[in-house]
Design an enzyme around this catalytic site. Structure first.
Site, PDB file in Angstrom:
ATOM      1  N   ARG A   1      -0.870  -4.970 -61.195  1.00 15.69           N
ATOM      2  CA  ARG A   1      -0.758  -6.422 -60.970  1.00 15.69           C
ATOM      3  C   ARG A   1      -1.135  -7.190 -62.242  1.00 15.69           C
ATOM      4  O   ARG A   1      -0.533  -8.220 -62.559  1.00 15.69           O
ATOM      5  CB  ARG A   1      -1.661  -6.844 -59.801  1.00 15.69           C
ATOM      6  CG  ARG A   1      -1.123  -6.388 -58.452  1.00 15.69           C
ATOM      7  CD  ARG A   1      -2.182  -6.391 -57.377  1.00 15.69           C
ATOM      8  NE  ARG A   1      -2.690  -7.712 -57.066  1.00 15.69           N
ATOM      9  CZ  ARG A   1      -3.832  -7.940 -56.404  1.00 15.69           C
ATOM     10  NH1 ARG A   1      -4.577  -6.917 -55.991  1.00 15.69           N
ATOM     11  NH2 ARG A   1      -4.221  -9.158 -56.158  1.00 15.69           N
TER      12      ARG A   1
ATOM     13  N   ARG B   1     -13.669  -6.720 -52.988  1.00 14.45           N
ATOM     14  CA  ARG B   1     -13.264  -7.809 -52.083  1.00 14.45           C
ATOM     15  C   ARG B   1     -13.024  -7.262 -50.673  1.00 14.45           C
ATOM     16  O   ARG B   1     -12.485  -6.183 -50.491  1.00 14.45           O
ATOM     17  CB  ARG B   1     -11.967  -8.459 -52.579  1.00 14.45           C
ATOM     18  CG  ARG B   1     -11.399  -9.437 -51.542  1.00 14.45           C
ATOM     19  CD  ARG B   1     -10.332 -10.346 -52.078  1.00 14.45           C
ATOM     20  NE  ARG B   1      -9.191  -9.648 -52.635  1.00 14.45           N
ATOM     21  CZ  ARG B   1      -8.199 -10.259 -53.275  1.00 14.45           C
ATOM     22  NH1 ARG B   1      -8.233 -11.561 -53.457  1.00 14.45           N
ATOM     23  NH2 ARG B   1      -7.198  -9.562 -53.761  1.00 14.45           N
TER      24      ARG B   1
ATOM     25  N   ARG C   1      -7.711  -4.958 -48.863  1.00  9.27           N
ATOM     26  CA  ARG C   1      -6.265  -5.036 -49.097  1.00  9.27           C
ATOM     27  C   ARG C   1      -5.781  -3.777 -49.810  1.00  9.27           C
ATOM     28  O   ARG C   1      -6.457  -3.268 -50.706  1.00  9.27           O
ATOM     29  CB  ARG C   1      -5.944  -6.272 -49.960  1.00  9.27           C
ATOM     30  CG  ARG C   1      -5.895  -7.546 -49.160  1.00  9.27           C
ATOM     31  CD  ARG C   1      -5.809  -8.801 -49.994  1.00  9.27           C
ATOM     32  NE  ARG C   1      -4.890  -8.794 -51.122  1.00  9.27           N
ATOM     33  CZ  ARG C   1      -4.661  -9.846 -51.914  1.00  9.27           C
ATOM     34  NH1 ARG C   1      -5.287 -10.993 -51.673  1.00  9.27           N
ATOM     35  NH2 ARG C   1      -3.828  -9.758 -52.913  1.00  9.27           N
TER      36      ARG C   1
ATOM     37  N   ARG D   1       4.641 -18.213 -59.967  1.00  8.75           N
ATOM     38  CA  ARG D   1       4.154 -17.166 -60.863  1.00  8.75           C
ATOM     39  C   ARG D   1       5.255 -16.522 -61.690  1.00  8.75           C
ATOM     40  O   ARG D   1       5.059 -15.427 -62.235  1.00  8.75           O
ATOM     41  CB  ARG D   1       3.294 -16.148 -60.129  1.00  8.75           C
ATOM     42  CG  ARG D   1       3.892 -15.489 -58.984  1.00  8.75           C
ATOM     43  CD  ARG D   1       2.861 -15.204 -57.926  1.00  8.75           C
ATOM     44  NE  ARG D   1       2.019 -14.063 -58.137  1.00  8.75           N
ATOM     45  CZ  ARG D   1       0.937 -13.821 -57.374  1.00  8.75           C
ATOM     46  NH1 ARG D   1       0.573 -14.641 -56.412  1.00  8.75           N
ATOM     47  NH2 ARG D   1       0.221 -12.777 -57.571  1.00  8.75           N
TER      48      ARG D   1
ATOM     49  N   LYS E   1      -8.663 -17.818 -57.121  1.00  7.65           N
ATOM     50  CA  LYS E   1      -7.739 -18.885 -56.685  1.00  7.65           C
ATOM     51  C   LYS E   1      -7.926 -19.192 -55.201  1.00  7.65           C
ATOM     52  O   LYS E   1      -8.060 -20.348 -54.811  1.00  7.65           O
ATOM     53  CB  LYS E   1      -6.268 -18.472 -56.921  1.00  7.65           C
ATOM     54  CG  LYS E   1      -5.931 -18.167 -58.359  1.00  7.65           C
ATOM     55  CD  LYS E   1      -4.461 -17.816 -58.534  1.00  7.65           C
ATOM     56  CE  LYS E   1      -4.033 -16.528 -57.861  1.00  7.65           C
ATOM     57  NZ  LYS E   1      -4.680 -15.303 -58.377  1.00  7.65           N
TER      58      LYS E   1
END
Ligand code: AP5
Length: 220
Positions: A173, A129, A162, A90, A15
């Site tokens: 998540r 990431r 993160r 969300r 996203k």
């Protein structure tokens, strides 16, 4: 006509990557609720203190907090020609509230683009990431690494992982996404606002597909 786009999808679907691409290309602001919260944590504001405990365990920040953030942000002048929402809404409560906010503003939602991808691919992407501490540019050690290890190509800032990209938090998540966020897809599907894309293709391929949708919207 203002274009108001939601880039939707599970954690790690791409996203942020695609919203940034559209934002740069068409000069429309990207509103990433995750980035707003991380910035608040970094600055040590009361919002940051409140959000951190939810974010670090992969839980959703309460709806009223998130709606308040978006309600304020979309009043900014740079949103007067439209905006791209990344990470919001969300939950169904956020979705209904967004609909009301946009009705009040007289600018209905233009399109929701859902990036579809398997849980296995998500875990691979998120655990590799890295994000720039200064400008939030997104990298991936496997498919989109920085030119210099640990440094942002754009601003030279430090890259970090993160906290919520650790595998056990990613799994939480994903569960929350399945339970609380997927009903939003049905909401938008009923309103004929939903476009589904295969998010598991390469970054360039997904960009091409997102661009095609956006260019079509510009002609309408
Ligand atoms: P948020 O920051 O919004 O996280 P998320 O939705 O879980 O999404 P991500 O940022 O993890 O992934 P992404 O889809 O943007 O993927 P990206 O482009 O980075 O939210 C974080 C937390 O904040 C939440 O858990 C919650 O606590 C709170 N929060 C935020 N909004 C909220 C709300 N509305 N309500 C309540 N709480 C809220 O890509 C991922 C990786 O894959 C990168 O390394 C990238 O380089 C790579 N990649 C991207 N595309 C591709 C591709 N096509 N092929 C290969 N690799 C790719």
């Amino acid at each position: 006509m203002q274009r108001i786009i939601v880039i939707f999808g599970p954690p790690g679907a791409g996203k942020g990557t695609q919203a940034k691409f559209l934002s740069d290309k068409f000069n429309i602001p990207q509103i990433s609720t995750g980035d707003i919260l991380r910035e608040a944590v970094k600055k040590g504001t009361s919002l940051g203190a409140q959000a951190q405990s939810y974010m670090s365990r992969g839980a959703l920040v309460p709806d009223e907090v998130m709606v308040g953030i978006v309600e304020e942000r979309i009043k900014d002048k740079d949103c007067s020609n439209g905006f791209i929402l990344d990470g919001f809404p969300r939950t169904i409560a956020q979705t209904e509230k967004l609909e009301k906010l946009l009705q009040k503003r007289g600018t209905p939602l233009t399109q929701v683009i859902n990036l579809k991808i398997s849980d296995k691919e998500i875990i691979k992407r998120l655990t590799s990431r890295r994000v720039c501490r200064s400008c939030n540019a997104i990298y991936n050690l496997l498919v989109n690494p920085p030119k210099v290890k640990g440094k942002c190509d754009v601003c030279g800032g430090e890259l970090y992982q993160r906290d919520d990209d650790k595998e056990e938090v990613v799994k939480k998540r994903l569960k929350i996404y399945a339970d609380e966020t997927t009903p939003v897809l049905n909401f938008y599907s009923k309103r004929k606002l939903l476009k589904e894309l295969d998010g598991s293709r390469s970054i360039n391929e997904v960009q091409g597909a997102v661009l095609a949708i956006f260019q079509l919207l510009l002609t309408q």
